[in-house]
Design a protein around this motif. Structure first.
Motif, mmCIF file in Angstrom:
data_model
loop_
_atom_site.group_PDB
_atom_site.id
_atom_site.type_symbol
_atom_site.label_atom_id
_atom_site.label_comp_id
_atom_site.label_asym_id
_atom_site.label_seq_id
_atom_site.Cartn_x
_atom_site.Cartn_y
_atom_site.Cartn_z
ATOM 1 N N VAL A 178 0.845 -1.198 0.000
ATOM 2 C CA VAL A 178 0.000 0.000 0.000
ATOM 3 C C VAL A 178 0.879 1.245 0.000
ATOM 4 C CG1 VAL A 178 -1.680 1.329 1.321
ATOM 5 C CG2 VAL A 178 -1.923 -1.142 1.118
ATOM 6 N N THR A 179 0.518 2.212 -0.809
ATOM 7 C CA THR A 179 1.304 3.438 -0.964
ATOM 8 C C THR A 179 0.392 4.661 -0.896
ATOM 9 O OG1 THR A 179 2.907 2.293 -2.387
ATOM 10 C CG2 THR A 179 2.865 4.695 -2.498
ATOM 11 N N LEU A 180 0.857 5.710 -0.239
ATOM 12 C CA LEU A 180 0.142 6.980 -0.227
ATOM 13 C C LEU A 180 0.389 7.667 -1.567
ATOM 14 C CD1 LEU A 180 -1.452 9.232 1.213
ATOM 15 C CD2 LEU A 180 0.736 10.062 2.125
ATOM 16 N N VAL A 181 -0.677 7.922 -2.324
ATOM 17 C CA VAL A 181 -0.557 8.477 -3.669
ATOM 18 C C VAL A 181 -0.001 9.897 -3.635
ATOM 19 C CG1 VAL A 181 -1.809 9.077 -5.768
ATOM 20 C CG2 VAL A 181 -2.453 7.040 -4.484
ATOM 21 N N SER A 182 -0.583 10.726 -2.764
ATOM 22 C CA SER A 182 -0.154 12.123 -2.651
ATOM 23 C C SER A 182 -0.607 12.672 -1.312
ATOM 24 C CB SER A 182 -0.734 12.965 -3.795
ATOM 25 O OG SER A 182 -0.456 14.341 -3.599
ATOM 26 N N ASP A 183 0.192 13.571 -0.737
ATOM 27 C CA ASP A 183 -0.159 14.188 0.542
ATOM 28 C C ASP A 183 -1.503 14.904 0.472
ATOM 29 O OD1 ASP A 183 2.277 13.290 1.345
ATOM 30 O OD2 ASP A 183 3.206 15.257 1.605
ATOM 31 N N ILE A 184 -1.818 15.499 -0.668
ATOM 32 C CA ILE A 184 -3.016 16.334 -0.759
ATOM 33 C C ILE A 184 -4.311 15.531 -0.650
ATOM 34 C CG2 ILE A 184 -1.825 18.043 -2.181
ATOM 35 C CD1 ILE A 184 -3.340 16.986 -4.605
ATOM 36 N N TYR A 185 -4.234 14.197 -0.818
ATOM 37 C CA TYR A 185 -5.425 13.363 -0.720
ATOM 38 C C TYR A 185 -5.662 12.838 0.683
ATOM 39 C CZ TYR A 185 -4.929 13.271 -5.821
ATOM 40 O OH TYR A 185 -4.815 13.635 -7.133
ATOM 41 N N CYS A 186 -4.714 12.968 1.583
ATOM 42 C CA CYS A 186 -4.823 12.398 2.937
ATOM 43 C C CYS A 186 -5.232 13.477 3.932
ATOM 44 C CB CYS A 186 -3.499 11.763 3.352
ATOM 45 S SG CYS A 186 -3.523 11.082 5.040
ATOM 46 N N ASP A 187 -6.385 13.254 4.624
ATOM 47 C CA ASP A 187 -6.847 14.244 5.596
ATOM 48 C C ASP A 187 -6.256 14.016 6.986
ATOM 49 O OD1 ASP A 187 -8.202 12.005 6.456
ATOM 50 O OD2 ASP A 187 -10.197 12.739 5.924
ATOM 51 N N GLY A 188 -5.538 12.902 7.162
ATOM 52 C CA GLY A 188 -4.871 12.640 8.438
ATOM 53 C C GLY A 188 -5.782 12.184 9.558
ATOM 54 N N LEU A 189 -7.055 11.851 9.251
ATOM 55 C CA LEU A 189 -8.004 11.450 10.292
ATOM 56 C C LEU A 189 -7.886 9.972 10.655
ATOM 57 C CD1 LEU A 189 -11.175 13.461 9.162
ATOM 58 C CD2 LEU A 189 -9.473 14.051 10.897
#
Length: 238
Positions: free
Chosen positions: A35-46
């Motif tokens: 699993v990979t985080l696509v981009s920081d801008i898509y993650c709300d951190g919740l």
């Protein structure tokens, strides 16, 4: 800016994809089995993705990251949905809540048989469903075990060649209720299982079988030789 954002431990991640389904923003994808985080801008951190991870491979950290962009998230979700709709060549809905990107149509291939003498079946015992077998059944004694995801028998043409000489158990972690690890732990604990082979599809939901086997070994206190065979959606061994 410094903010909370998801962090993935690639060493722990088993690629089951549960967190991908749990992420409403579509910030996670499966890349090379991890699993990979696509981009920081898509993650709300919740952290909606955290509870579902069976390997404890995800946590929330604070680091320098791009600001969460809700407009970009909505555009991404819209784009992904449009792509799914275009790729579906069978129907515009899926049964049992199965993600549409898992639908795959394979082109049948012809094989020339060298002999007309073909074994009817390599299945050695009955029942073969994980849910139905008794852990103390005699056929488990000194057995080599094959655990297969339900779909593999239909995707892989020569499935019975993998079953040869083995006690075969089948199941689907997405459709069956409960946890296989308890039953598998009892089978390992009460029998001298010589080896274990898992045959699974390349799709993320099959990762639940790997998790169950690992947990069963931990619960039973028996770690035996085991291997994983991954079948592609077009019927090849990866």
């Amino acid at each position: 800016m410094i903010r909370k954002i998801v962090n993935i431990d690639k060493e722990k991640c088993n690629g089951c994809g549960i967190c991908i389904t749990a992420c409403h923003e579509g910030a996670l994808e499966l890349v090379d089995g991890k699993v990979t985080l696509v981009s920081d801008i898509y993650c709300d951190g919740l952290g909606d993705c955290l509870p579902g991870c069976p390997m404890d491979a995800i946590n929330i950290i604070e680091r320098s990251a791009e600001e969460y962009d809700d407009d970009a998230v909505q555009e991404r979700i819209k784009s992904k949905n449009e792509k799914k709709n275009r790729s579906m060549d069978i129907m515009d809905f899926t049964p049992f809540g199965m993600p549409s990107h898992n639908i795959h149509t394979a082109k049948p291939t012809k094989e020339k048989k060298e002999s007309e003498e073909v074994e009817v079946s390599a299945l050695k015992q009955w029942p073969c469903q994980i849910k139905l077998v008794q852990p103390t059944a005699g056929f488990f004694r000194d057995a080599e075990l094959l655990i297969a995801a339900d779909c593999t028998a239909y995707a892989y043409r020569d499935m019975h060649s993998l079953m040869e000489g083995k006690v075969t158990l089948i199941g689907c972690p997405k459709l069956d209720e409960g946890d296989y690890s308890e039953k598998l732990a009892l089978i390992l604990e009460k029998n001298n299982i010589k080896s274990l082979k898992l045959v699974r599809m390349e799709v993320p939901c099959c990762g639940g079988l790997e998790v169950a086997i690992k947990n069963a070994m931990l619960k039973s206190g028996k770690v035996i030789p085991w291997e994983v065979v991954i079948i592609s959606r077009d019927g090849r061994i990866l």
